[in-house]
Design a protein around this motif. Structure first.
Motif, short mmCIF file in Angstrom:
data_model
loop_
_atom_site.label_atom_id
_atom_site.label_comp_id
_atom_site.label_asym_id
_atom_site.label_seq_id
_atom_site.Cartn_x
_atom_site.Cartn_y
_atom_site.Cartn_z
N MET A 1 62.17 60.21 18.94
CA MET A 1 62.22 61.22 19.98
C MET A 1 60.84 61.43 20.62
SD MET A 1 65.38 61.99 20.24
CE MET A 1 65.60 60.24 19.90
N ARG A 2 59.81 61.25 19.82
CA ARG A 2 58.45 61.34 20.38
C ARG A 2 58.22 60.22 21.38
NH1 ARG A 2 55.10 60.87 15.83
NH2 ARG A 2 55.26 58.62 16.10
N ASP A 3 58.65 59.00 21.03
CA ASP A 3 58.50 57.86 21.94
C ASP A 3 59.29 58.08 23.22
OD1 ASP A 3 56.91 56.67 20.05
OD2 ASP A 3 58.49 55.34 19.27
N LEU A 4 60.50 58.58 23.10
CA LEU A 4 61.33 58.84 24.28
C LEU A 4 60.68 59.89 25.17
CD1 LEU A 4 63.94 58.43 25.88
CD2 LEU A 4 65.02 60.16 24.42
N THR A 5 60.13 60.93 24.55
CA THR A 5 59.45 61.98 25.31
C THR A 5 58.26 61.41 26.07
OG1 THR A 5 60.10 63.63 23.67
CG2 THR A 5 58.29 64.22 25.15
N ASP A 6 57.48 60.55 25.40
CA ASP A 6 56.30 59.95 26.02
C ASP A 6 56.67 59.14 27.26
OD1 ASP A 6 54.66 61.07 24.12
OD2 ASP A 6 54.53 59.25 22.88
N VAL A 7 57.66 58.25 27.13
CA VAL A 7 58.01 57.38 28.26
C VAL A 7 58.69 58.18 29.37
CG1 VAL A 7 58.17 55.31 26.83
CG2 VAL A 7 60.23 56.68 27.23
N PHE A 8 59.44 59.21 29.01
CA PHE A 8 60.12 60.04 30.02
C PHE A 8 59.11 60.82 30.85
CE2 PHE A 8 62.28 64.15 31.05
CZ PHE A 8 63.15 63.65 32.01
N ILE A 9 58.16 61.47 30.19
CA ILE A 9 57.15 62.24 30.92
C ILE A 9 56.26 61.32 31.75
CG2 ILE A 9 55.11 63.71 30.65
CD1 ILE A 9 56.47 65.05 28.28
N ALA A 10 55.87 60.19 31.17
CA ALA A 10 55.02 59.25 31.90
C ALA A 10 55.74 58.69 33.13
CB ALA A 10 54.60 58.11 30.98
N HIS A 11 57.01 58.38 32.97
CA HIS A 11 57.81 57.85 34.09
C HIS A 11 57.90 58.86 35.22
CE1 HIS A 11 61.00 55.90 36.32
NE2 HIS A 11 61.78 56.95 36.14
N ASN A 12 58.17 60.11 34.88
CA ASN A 12 58.33 61.14 35.90
C ASN A 12 57.00 61.54 36.52
OD1 ASN A 12 61.29 62.34 36.09
ND2 ASN A 12 60.95 61.68 34.00
N ALA A 13 55.91 61.41 35.77
CA ALA A 13 54.59 61.67 36.33
C ALA A 13 54.29 60.65 37.41
CB ALA A 13 53.52 61.61 35.24
N GLY A 14 54.70 59.41 37.19
CA GLY A 14 54.50 58.36 38.18
C GLY A 14 55.33 58.58 39.43
N LEU A 15 56.55 59.12 39.27
CA LEU A 15 57.41 59.36 40.42
C LEU A 15 56.83 60.41 41.35
CD1 LEU A 15 60.97 59.38 38.79
CD2 LEU A 15 59.86 57.53 40.03
N GLY A 16 56.03 61.33 40.77
CA GLY A 16 55.46 62.40 41.58
C GLY A 16 54.07 62.09 42.09
N SER A 17 53.60 60.85 41.92
CA SER A 17 52.26 60.48 42.34
C SER A 17 52.30 59.41 43.42
CB SER A 17 51.45 59.96 41.13
OG SER A 17 51.42 60.92 40.10
N VAL A 18 51.27 59.39 44.25
CA VAL A 18 51.13 58.36 45.27
C VAL A 18 49.92 57.51 44.89
CG1 VAL A 18 50.69 57.86 47.69
CG2 VAL A 18 52.09 59.83 47.06
N TYR A 19 50.14 56.22 44.69
CA TYR A 19 49.08 55.33 44.23
C TYR A 19 48.64 54.40 45.34
CZ TYR A 19 50.34 56.72 39.48
OH TYR A 19 50.59 57.44 38.34
#
Length: 222
Positions: A1-19
Protein backbone atom coordinates in the motif's frame (compact mmCIF):
# COMPACT_ATOMS: atom_id res chain seq x y z
CA UNK A 1 0.00 0.00 0.00
CA UNK A 2 2.95 2.31 0.60
CA UNK A 3 4.22 1.60 -2.93
CA UNK A 4 0.77 2.22 -4.41
CA UNK A 5 0.49 5.50 -2.49
CA UNK A 6 3.91 6.62 -3.76
CA UNK A 7 3.17 5.97 -7.44
CA UNK A 8 -0.36 7.40 -7.18
CA UNK A 9 0.75 10.68 -5.62
CA UNK A 10 3.74 10.97 -7.96
CA UNK A 11 1.55 10.31 -11.01
CA UNK A 12 -1.00 12.94 -10.01
CA UNK A 13 1.70 15.46 -9.15
CA UNK A 14 2.92 15.11 -12.73
CA UNK A 15 -0.58 15.63 -14.13
CA UNK A 16 -0.78 18.98 -12.36
CA UNK A 17 2.61 20.22 -13.57
CA UNK A 18 3.81 21.76 -16.82
CA UNK A 19 7.28 20.59 -17.84
CA UNK A 20 9.78 21.97 -20.32
CA UNK A 21 10.88 18.69 -21.92
CA UNK A 22 14.20 20.15 -23.06
CA UNK A 23 14.99 21.82 -19.72
CA UNK A 24 13.91 18.96 -17.50
CA UNK A 25 15.88 15.73 -17.46
CA UNK A 26 13.97 12.47 -17.85
CA UNK A 27 14.62 11.68 -14.19
CA UNK A 28 12.62 14.74 -13.16
CA UNK A 29 9.46 13.74 -14.97
CA UNK A 30 6.60 12.00 -13.15
CA UNK A 31 5.83 8.35 -14.01
CA UNK A 32 4.01 8.16 -17.37
CA UNK A 33 0.38 7.07 -17.31
CA UNK A 34 1.20 3.69 -18.82
CA UNK A 35 3.86 3.00 -16.20
CA UNK A 36 1.57 4.09 -13.36
CA UNK A 37 -1.33 1.97 -14.61
CA UNK A 38 0.95 -1.05 -15.01
CA UNK A 39 2.27 -0.75 -11.45
CA UNK A 40 -1.20 -0.18 -10.00
CA UNK A 41 -2.57 -3.14 -11.94
CA UNK A 42 0.17 -5.47 -10.65
CA UNK A 43 -0.50 -4.39 -7.06
CA UNK A 44 -4.25 -4.84 -7.49
CA UNK A 45 -3.89 -8.28 -9.06
CA UNK A 46 -1.53 -9.43 -6.32
CA UNK A 47 -3.90 -8.18 -3.63
CA UNK A 48 -6.98 -9.72 -5.28
CA UNK A 49 -5.25 -13.11 -5.45
CA UNK A 50 -4.65 -13.23 -1.70
CA UNK A 51 -6.92 -15.79 0.01
CA UNK A 52 -9.23 -14.87 2.86
CA UNK A 53 -8.31 -15.89 6.39
CA UNK A 54 -11.65 -17.74 6.41
CA UNK A 55 -10.27 -20.12 3.78
CA UNK A 56 -8.56 -23.11 5.46
CA UNK A 57 -5.31 -24.71 4.43
CA UNK A 58 -2.98 -21.76 3.85
CA UNK A 59 -0.43 -19.86 5.94
CA UNK A 60 -2.84 -17.02 6.82
CA UNK A 61 -5.87 -19.16 7.71
CA UNK A 62 -7.54 -17.79 10.86
CA UNK A 63 -5.02 -14.92 10.97
CA UNK A 64 -7.34 -12.00 11.71
CA UNK A 65 -4.66 -9.31 11.65
CA UNK A 66 -3.87 -10.46 8.11
CA UNK A 67 -7.57 -10.50 7.20
CA UNK A 68 -8.19 -7.03 8.59
CA UNK A 69 -5.22 -5.66 6.63
CA UNK A 70 -6.34 -7.50 3.48
CA UNK A 71 -9.82 -5.97 3.60
CA UNK A 72 -8.53 -2.44 4.32
CA UNK A 73 -6.09 -2.81 1.42
CA UNK A 74 -8.90 -3.90 -0.93
CA UNK A 75 -10.89 -0.79 -0.05
CA UNK A 76 -7.86 1.47 -0.41
CA UNK A 77 -6.71 -0.01 -3.72
CA UNK A 78 -10.19 0.05 -5.25
CA UNK A 79 -10.64 3.70 -4.23
CA UNK A 80 -7.35 4.69 -5.88
CA UNK A 81 -7.78 2.71 -9.10
CA UNK A 82 -11.43 3.68 -9.63
CA UNK A 83 -10.97 7.24 -8.29
CA UNK A 84 -13.94 6.97 -5.92
CA UNK A 85 -14.33 7.77 -2.19
CA UNK A 86 -13.45 5.00 0.25
CA UNK A 87 -17.14 4.62 1.15
CA UNK A 88 -18.01 3.81 -2.46
CA UNK A 89 -15.00 1.52 -2.85
CA UNK A 90 -16.22 -0.52 0.13
CA UNK A 91 -19.18 -1.56 -2.02
CA UNK A 92 -17.38 -1.95 -5.35
CA UNK A 93 -14.87 -4.39 -3.87
CA UNK A 94 -17.17 -6.41 -1.59
CA UNK A 95 -17.09 -9.43 -3.93
CA UNK A 96 -13.43 -10.03 -3.04
CA UNK A 97 -14.39 -10.89 0.55
CA UNK A 98 -14.77 -14.64 0.87
CA UNK A 99 -17.11 -16.25 3.42
CA UNK A 100 -15.86 -19.15 5.55
CA UNK A 101 -15.62 -22.51 3.82
CA UNK A 102 -18.36 -24.97 4.74
CA UNK A 103 -15.77 -27.22 6.36
CA UNK A 104 -14.03 -24.43 8.24
CA UNK A 105 -14.13 -24.35 12.02
CA UNK A 106 -14.53 -20.57 11.96
CA UNK A 107 -17.94 -19.44 13.17
CA UNK A 108 -19.90 -17.28 10.73
CA UNK A 109 -20.52 -13.65 11.64
CA UNK A 110 -22.27 -10.66 10.11
CA UNK A 111 -19.11 -9.82 8.18
CA UNK A 112 -18.80 -13.25 6.54
CA UNK A 113 -21.56 -12.60 4.00
CA UNK A 114 -19.94 -11.69 0.64
CA UNK A 115 -22.74 -9.15 0.06
CA UNK A 116 -21.85 -7.33 3.29
CA UNK A 117 -20.05 -4.00 2.93
CA UNK A 118 -16.34 -4.47 3.40
CA UNK A 119 -16.29 -2.08 6.35
CA UNK A 120 -18.51 -4.47 8.28
CA UNK A 121 -16.28 -7.40 7.29
CA UNK A 122 -13.26 -5.37 8.41
CA UNK A 123 -14.91 -4.58 11.73
CA UNK A 124 -15.73 -8.24 12.26
CA UNK A 125 -12.15 -9.33 11.60
CA UNK A 126 -10.76 -6.51 13.73
CA UNK A 127 -12.82 -7.71 16.68
CA UNK A 128 -10.97 -11.04 16.59
CA UNK A 129 -7.56 -9.38 16.96
CA UNK A 130 -5.65 -8.18 20.02
CA UNK A 131 -6.98 -4.62 20.00
CA UNK A 132 -6.31 -4.25 23.73
CA UNK A 133 -2.57 -4.23 23.05
CA UNK A 134 -2.95 -2.23 19.82
CA UNK A 135 -1.40 -5.04 17.78
CA UNK A 136 1.85 -4.70 19.76
CA UNK A 137 4.64 -3.79 17.30
CA UNK A 138 2.10 -3.23 14.49
CA UNK A 139 0.37 -0.26 16.09
CA UNK A 140 1.07 1.95 13.08
CA UNK A 141 -0.58 -0.58 10.77
CA UNK A 142 -3.59 -0.73 13.07
CA UNK A 143 -3.94 3.05 12.87
CA UNK A 144 -3.86 3.00 9.06
CA UNK A 145 -6.38 0.16 8.89
CA UNK A 146 -8.83 1.94 11.20
CA UNK A 147 -8.37 5.31 9.49
CA UNK A 148 -9.18 3.79 6.09
CA UNK A 149 -12.04 1.76 7.57
CA UNK A 150 -13.58 4.76 9.33
CA UNK A 151 -13.54 6.82 6.13
CA UNK A 152 -15.08 3.91 4.23
CA UNK A 153 -17.80 3.25 6.81
CA UNK A 154 -19.79 6.30 5.78
CA UNK A 155 -22.90 5.05 3.99
CA UNK A 156 -22.68 6.35 0.39
CA UNK A 157 -25.79 8.04 -0.98
CA UNK A 158 -25.64 5.86 -4.11
CA UNK A 159 -27.05 2.82 -2.27
CA UNK A 160 -30.70 2.26 -3.17
CA UNK A 161 -32.65 0.46 -0.44
CA UNK A 162 -36.12 0.46 1.07
CA UNK A 163 -36.62 2.89 3.94
CA UNK A 164 -36.57 0.25 6.69
CA UNK A 165 -33.55 -1.59 5.34
CA UNK A 166 -31.73 1.68 4.76
CA UNK A 167 -32.29 2.82 8.35
CA UNK A 168 -31.06 -0.50 9.74
CA UNK A 169 -27.97 -0.49 7.58
CA UNK A 170 -27.22 3.15 8.29
CA UNK A 171 -27.51 2.56 12.05
CA UNK A 172 -25.05 -0.33 11.93
CA UNK A 173 -22.74 1.59 9.59
CA UNK A 174 -22.69 4.49 12.07
CA UNK A 175 -21.84 2.06 14.89
CA UNK A 176 -19.04 0.47 12.87
CA UNK A 177 -17.62 3.86 11.93
CA UNK A 178 -17.70 5.09 15.53
CA UNK A 179 -15.86 1.99 16.73
CA UNK A 180 -13.22 2.37 14.03
CA UNK A 181 -12.81 6.06 14.85
CA UNK A 182 -12.42 5.31 18.55
CA UNK A 183 -9.78 2.66 17.87
CA UNK A 184 -7.86 4.89 15.45
CA UNK A 185 -8.01 7.79 17.92
CA UNK A 186 -6.73 5.66 20.77
CA UNK A 187 -3.95 4.35 18.54
CA UNK A 188 -3.06 7.84 17.34
CA UNK A 189 -2.74 9.13 20.91
CA UNK A 190 -0.17 6.44 21.65
CA UNK A 191 1.76 6.93 18.41
CA UNK A 192 1.78 10.73 18.29
CA UNK A 193 3.98 10.94 21.42
CA UNK A 194 6.33 8.18 20.29
CA UNK A 195 6.59 9.03 16.58
CA UNK A 196 5.15 12.53 16.02
CA UNK A 197 6.77 13.28 12.64
CA UNK A 198 5.97 9.94 10.94
CA UNK A 199 2.39 10.19 12.21
CA UNK A 200 1.90 13.67 10.76
CA UNK A 201 3.41 12.55 7.45
CA UNK A 202 1.14 9.48 7.35
CA UNK A 203 -1.95 11.60 8.04
CA UNK A 204 -1.00 14.16 5.38
CA UNK A 205 -0.45 11.43 2.80
CA UNK A 206 -3.79 9.78 3.56
CA UNK A 207 -5.55 13.15 3.26
CA UNK A 208 -3.70 13.79 -0.01
CA UNK A 209 -4.92 10.48 -1.43
CA UNK A 210 -8.49 11.32 -0.42
CA UNK A 211 -8.15 14.73 -2.02
CA UNK A 212 -6.84 13.24 -5.27
CA UNK A 213 -9.47 10.51 -5.56
CA UNK A 214 -12.06 13.20 -4.81
CA UNK A 215 -11.05 15.02 -7.99
CA UNK A 216 -12.44 12.07 -9.89
CA UNK A 217 -15.80 12.26 -8.10
CA UNK A 218 -18.20 15.22 -8.09
CA UNK A 219 -18.87 14.83 -4.36
CA UNK A 220 -15.26 15.54 -3.48
CA UNK A 221 -13.09 13.73 -0.92
CA UNK A 222 -14.39 11.98 2.20
Amino acid sequence: MRDLTDVFIAHNAGLGSVYDVEAEGPGRLSPPAVEYEAKASVIHQRLSSLPSAYTPGHAASDDWVYETCRIAALIYTTAIIMRVPFSVAANFSHHHHEPPDAGSSAKPSAGDDPTTRLTEALYGSLGRTDIANLWNNMTGVLYWVCAVGAAAARMPSTIDMTAQTRLQNEAYSVWVRRCLIMTSTRTMIVLIFQHPVPMLIAQKRLLKVQELIGTGDVRGPE
